[in-house]
Design an enzyme around this catalytic site. Structure first.
Site, PDB file in Angstrom:
ATOM      1  N   ASP A   1     -12.416  -3.030  -5.351  1.00 38.50           N
ATOM      2  CA  ASP A   1     -11.713  -3.942  -6.093  1.00 38.50           C
ATOM      3  C   ASP A   1     -11.718  -5.161  -5.465  1.00 38.50           C
ATOM      4  OD1 ASP A   1      -9.902  -2.441  -4.398  1.00 38.50           O
ATOM      5  OD2 ASP A   1      -8.228  -3.438  -5.289  1.00 38.50           O
TER       6      ASP A   1
ATOM      7  N   HIS B   1      -3.323  -1.654   6.094  1.00 40.45           N
ATOM      8  CA  HIS B   1      -3.889  -1.011   4.952  1.00 40.45           C
ATOM      9  C   HIS B   1      -4.690   0.257   5.273  1.00 40.45           C
ATOM     10  CE1 HIS B   1      -4.703  -1.047   0.696  1.00 40.45           C
ATOM     11  NE2 HIS B   1      -5.970  -1.525   0.703  1.00 40.45           N
TER      12      HIS B   1
ATOM     13  N   ASP C   1      -4.915  -6.332   0.800  1.00 41.90           N
ATOM     14  CA  ASP C   1      -3.800  -5.332   0.329  1.00 41.90           C
ATOM     15  C   ASP C   1      -2.912  -5.243   1.609  1.00 41.90           C
ATOM     16  OD1 ASP C   1      -5.152  -5.465  -2.011  1.00 41.90           O
ATOM     17  OD2 ASP C   1      -6.052  -3.442  -1.920  1.00 41.90           O
TER      18      ASP C   1
HETATM   19 ZN   LIG Z   1      -7.212  -3.692  -3.818  1.00 37.65          ZN
HETATM   20 ZN   LIG Z   2      -7.543  -1.903  -0.724  1.00 37.79          ZN
END
Ligand SMILES: [Zn+2]
Ligand SMILES: [Zn+2]
Length: 304
Positions: free
Chosen positions: A65, A141, A211
């Site tokens: 993403d 993350h 993230d």
């Molecule tokens: Zn993400």
């Molecule tokens: Zn991620």
């Protein structure tokens, strides 16, 4: 000028017209992209972002993403006859992905990609020129992940035109802007700097943190930031899910904003479970009132 345009604000799965992470940054005469989720180039043409001007792309991590829009963008730049080098900052591996893609499609780009490998788990300055620095922010993350802190360097002092003697020389004005006093040949002060100048305009900054799980180390590094983008994938009722997946909640983002003394907070990377973001915004604003949603097509100006 220091502006952030949101091109994607969705978490892992695009939902309700929201695209995965991508932001276009204009700071002075520089044009950057941060993350490049699927559909990034479609969003750029939709919002008339001049993608041929992009000089550097900063990729936070290699989850799809955040990168799946990159190959499409690179091929379009190629078809538009880009010739300028493109600097790409990412963790190791993205270079191999790009090379494999080019190899098996028998393609050769007509511009050079200069690949800069991001170091894991440590803060480093990855770009610097006369006016700004860009440093990585170690994030927390499931795979190697870093945010980015874009900071203006200290600016010259401003000349107080009302106080300026008519006889002053150009090189004396330059010295005043640099904060120096004006001396005569014997070393005596002729003009004291603070009598003729005003403090410089403030140096502005932007932090991108996505993230990541909640971690106060982030707040320390970005102390006093003007605008903080922090992911808020989940609302507080999904706190357990946030912990399991190394993501943040609305409250986490708000607390990082408080702890870092951020002037304003922008939240994004919204989970596909939230069709309506009003409650997500409200929950964050209860803790940090000066919060906005990262909405596609919106531009946020960073000001003092
Ligand atoms: Zn993400
Ligand atoms: Zn991620």
């Amino acid at each position: 000028l220091f502006e952030i345009t949101i091109l994607g604000s969705s978490g892992a799965i695009p939902a309700y017209g929201r695209y995965p992470s991508c932001q276009f940054i204009q700071v002075a005469n520089k044009y950057f992209l941060i993350d490049c989720g699927e559909g990034a180039q479609m969003q750029m043409s939709r919002f008339q972002v001049p993608f041929h001007k992009i000089q550097r792309i900063f990729i936070s991590h290699l989850h799809g993403d955040h990168v799946l829009g990159l190959m499409g963008l690179l091929f379009s730049m190629h078809l538009q006859k880009r010739s300028a080098d493109l600097h790409l900052h990412a963790f190791k591996g993205l270079d191999e992905i790009i090379i494999a893609h080019l190899k098996y499609s028998h393609s050769a780009l007509n511009f050079t990609i200069v690949f800069h490998t991001t170091q894991e788990g440590t803060m480093e300055t990855i770009f610097e020129d006369d006016t700004i620095t860009v440093e990585t922010i170690p994030l927390y993350h499931r795979i190697a992940c870093s945010g980015f802190l874009i900071k203006e360097k200290p600016k010259p002092r401003r000349i107080n035109k009302n106080k300026l003697p008519p006889t002053i020389l150009l090189q004396q004005i330059i010295a005043l802007k640099e904060g120096r006093d004006i001396l005569d040949d014997a070393g005596n002060i002729i003009y004291k700097n603070d009598a003729l100048t005003l403090p410089p305009p403030p140096s502005l900054s932007y932090a991108y943190c996505s993230d990541t799980a909640f971690n106060l180390e982030i707040a320390k590094q970005i102390e006093g930031v003007n605008l903080l983008y922090h992911e808020a994938t989940f609302m507080q009722e999904e706190k357990k899910k946030a912990l399991e997946t190394f993501h943040s909640t609305t409250a986490d983002a708000a607390h990082i904003a408080i702890q870092s003394n951020a002037k304003a907070l922008l939240i994004g990377h919204f989970s596909a479970r939230y069709r309506d973001l009003d409650l997500v915004l409200k929950e964050t604003q209860e803790i940090f009132p000066n919060t906005s949603l990262a909405i596609e097509g919106q531009t946020f100006k960073i000001e003092a």
